[in-house]
Design a protein around this motif. Structure first.
Motif, PDB file in Angstrom:
ATOM      1  N   THR A   1     -17.711  -3.775  54.824  1.00 43.75           N
ATOM      2  CA  THR A   1     -16.535  -3.059  54.342  1.00 43.75           C
ATOM      3  C   THR A   1     -15.505  -4.032  53.803  1.00 43.75           C
ATOM      4  N   ASN A   2     -14.914  -3.667  52.674  1.00 39.76           N
ATOM      5  CA  ASN A   2     -13.836  -4.479  52.115  1.00 39.76           C
ATOM      6  C   ASN A   2     -12.532  -4.150  52.822  1.00 39.76           C
ATOM      7  N   LEU A   3     -11.790  -5.173  53.182  1.00 42.49           N
ATOM      8  CA  LEU A   3     -10.487  -4.988  53.813  1.00 42.49           C
ATOM      9  C   LEU A   3      -9.404  -5.146  52.762  1.00 42.49           C
ATOM     10  N   ASP A   4      -8.530  -4.175  52.704  1.00 44.45           N
ATOM     11  CA  ASP A   4      -7.389  -4.291  51.809  1.00 44.45           C
ATOM     12  C   ASP A   4      -6.111  -4.261  52.636  1.00 44.45           C
ATOM     13  N   ALA A   5      -4.986  -4.365  51.969  1.00 46.71           N
ATOM     14  CA  ALA A   5      -3.705  -4.440  52.674  1.00 46.71           C
ATOM     15  C   ALA A   5      -3.430  -3.174  53.478  1.00 46.71           C
TER      16      ALA A   5
ATOM     17  N   VAL B   1      -4.464  -1.421  61.069  1.00 47.42           N
ATOM     18  CA  VAL B   1      -4.919  -2.155  62.252  1.00 47.42           C
ATOM     19  C   VAL B   1      -3.716  -2.728  62.999  1.00 47.42           C
ATOM     20  N   GLY B   2      -2.729  -3.241  62.274  1.00 49.75           N
ATOM     21  CA  GLY B   2      -1.517  -3.768  62.900  1.00 49.75           C
ATOM     22  C   GLY B   2      -0.736  -2.694  63.637  1.00 49.75           C
ATOM     23  N   ILE B   3      -0.675  -1.492  63.060  1.00 50.81           N
ATOM     24  CA  ILE B   3       0.038  -0.386  63.698  1.00 50.81           C
ATOM     25  C   ILE B   3      -0.682   0.020  64.985  1.00 50.81           C
ATOM     26  N   VAL B   4      -1.997   0.135  64.917  1.00 51.50           N
ATOM     27  CA  VAL B   4      -2.773   0.511  66.108  1.00 51.50           C
ATOM     28  C   VAL B   4      -2.636  -0.553  67.194  1.00 51.50           C
ATOM     29  N   SER B   5      -2.673  -1.809  66.795  1.00 52.61           N
ATOM     30  CA  SER B   5      -2.524  -2.909  67.744  1.00 52.61           C
ATOM     31  C   SER B   5      -1.165  -2.851  68.433  1.00 52.61           C
ATOM     32  N   THR B   6      -0.134  -2.553  67.697  1.00 57.27           N
ATOM     33  CA  THR B   6       1.209  -2.451  68.266  1.00 57.27           C
ATOM     34  C   THR B   6       1.294  -1.260  69.227  1.00 57.27           C
TER      35      THR B   6
END
Length: 64
Positions: free
Chosen positions: A2-6, A12-17
């Protein structure tokens, strides 16, 4: 693969927080948990804000 884009990295950052917020509530730190929930909400408008807040809280806990 899978390609990761911004956009996906921001999610992922929101879920991590939010996971950090749940852990803070579970450990009896309601102020930190609330701050992280707010940071996760703002992170949708300001990319990286939630991660920055999470790192800042970890540093502040170590300094204390």
């Amino acid at each position: 693969m899978t390609n990761l884009d911004a956009g996906s990295l921001n999610k992922v950052g929101i879920v991590s927080t939010l996971v950090d917020a749940a852990l803070a509530f579970a450990r009896g730190r309601p102020k930190s948990g609330a701050l992280l929930v707010v940071a996760a909400a703002l992170s949708s408008k300001i990319p990286g804000f939630g991660t920055l807040t999470s790192v800042a809280l970890r540093i502040a806990r170590r300094v204390r």
